[in-house]
Scaffold this active site. Structure first.
Site, mmCIF file in Angstrom:
data_model
loop_
_atom_site.group_PDB
_atom_site.id
_atom_site.type_symbol
_atom_site.label_atom_id
_atom_site.label_comp_id
_atom_site.label_asym_id
_atom_site.label_seq_id
_atom_site.Cartn_x
_atom_site.Cartn_y
_atom_site.Cartn_z
ATOM 1 N N LEU A 221 63.156 64.132 70.539
ATOM 2 C CA LEU A 221 62.844 63.100 69.566
ATOM 3 C C LEU A 221 63.953 62.366 69.434
ATOM 4 O O LEU A 221 65.185 62.850 69.013
ATOM 5 C CB LEU A 221 62.160 63.646 68.501
ATOM 6 C CG LEU A 221 60.628 63.589 68.811
ATOM 7 C CD1 LEU A 221 60.293 64.425 69.448
ATOM 8 C CD2 LEU A 221 60.069 63.651 67.930
ATOM 9 N N ILE B 105 61.391 71.939 66.342
ATOM 10 C CA ILE B 105 62.863 72.104 66.370
ATOM 11 C C ILE B 105 63.784 71.124 65.993
ATOM 12 O O ILE B 105 63.743 70.154 65.884
ATOM 13 C CB ILE B 105 62.968 72.839 68.249
ATOM 14 C CG1 ILE B 105 62.095 73.463 68.649
ATOM 15 C CG2 ILE B 105 64.464 73.223 68.611
ATOM 16 C CD1 ILE B 105 62.062 73.753 69.841
ATOM 17 N N GLY C 280 66.835 63.377 64.388
ATOM 18 C CA GLY C 280 66.600 63.653 66.250
ATOM 19 C C GLY C 280 66.037 65.167 65.931
ATOM 20 O O GLY C 280 67.123 66.361 65.516
ATOM 21 N N SER C 281 65.759 65.355 67.009
ATOM 22 C CA SER C 281 64.356 66.755 67.200
ATOM 23 C C SER C 281 64.003 66.531 68.532
ATOM 24 O O SER C 281 64.344 66.053 69.272
ATOM 25 C CB SER C 281 63.719 66.917 66.287
ATOM 26 O OG SER C 281 63.366 65.330 66.041
ATOM 27 N N CYS C 282 63.292 67.979 68.150
ATOM 28 C CA CYS C 282 62.404 68.459 69.916
ATOM 29 C C CYS C 282 61.139 69.193 69.542
ATOM 30 O O CYS C 282 61.151 69.688 68.386
ATOM 31 C CB CYS C 282 63.046 69.640 70.802
ATOM 32 S SG CYS C 282 62.619 70.257 72.308
#
Length: 209
Positions: A89, A146, A176-178
């Protein structure tokens, strides 16, 4: 367009700062905080989604780009051979997370960690993360939020034994991430690396009949 409650303080603070700069300094001084207020409104948006009415569908837990689809030899919660889908993301994606399927939360695990860029392959092991395990009585999956280099807080709105419907909101990653999804081997993955997915709408897998 709905805004999640976690965004109110960011939007409010930037808006107040912009107004104060406009009144007490100059209109030009209000530009930066004004842009920040607009960005926070954009970032914390929660658009309405049309959830597929399909009991065989596993939907994406997040908006973003599929970074990898891989096999997993074993998973402590899902059990047996599994498949993992990793979604990145960016700061421009919607950051609320949705349940990939209907079921009850039977596992919840928060792990402290580093804040490396969310597109790195090792972030699932090194970075701060929050995992839930969902059980619908027939199969189990895990979903892991995450944190990334900018994300400093993972927000969860659920707890153990809560029941989620497919596509239901359950959390948020700030900036921002995952997100990772692990499903059993009896799920056919319908996305590939590089695909863009929409949380709650894009079907990333189907349960084999």
């Amino acid at each position: 367009m709905n805004i999640v409650k976690e965004g109110y303080k960011f939007i409010g603070a930037a808006t107040v700062l912009a107004a104060a700069a406009y009144v007490f300094v100059s209109p030009y001084a209000a530009i930066v905080p004004g842009v920040l207020a607009a960005f926070f409104t954009f970032f914390f948006r929660n658009p309405k989604r049309i959830i597929p009415d399909d009991d065989t569908a596993i939907v994406s837990p997040a908006d973003g780009k599929v970074m990898s689809v891989s096999d997993v030899e074993d998973d402590d919660f899902v059990k047996g051979r599994c498949k993992k889908v990793v979604i990145f993301l960016s700061v421009f994606n919607v950051h609320v997370n949705r349940s990939p399927m209907r079921g009850e939360i039977k596992l919840q695990q928060y792990t402290c960690g580093r804040f490396r860029p969310a597109y790195k392959n090792s972030v699932g092991f090194e970075n701060e993360r929050h995992m839930i395990g969902i059980d619908n009585g027939k199969m189990r999956i895990t979903v892991t939020q995450i944190a990334g280099i900018l994300a400093r807080r993972i927000v969860s709105w659920v707890t153990l034994n809560d029941t989620l419907t497919r596509g239901e909101l359950y959390g948020l990653i700030k900036f921002g991430s995952c997100t990772e999804v692990v499903v059993p081997d009896n799920v056919d993955i319908t996305v590939k690396k590089g695909d863009k997915v929409v949380g709650g709408e894009t079907i990333i897998g189907r349960i084999k009949k």
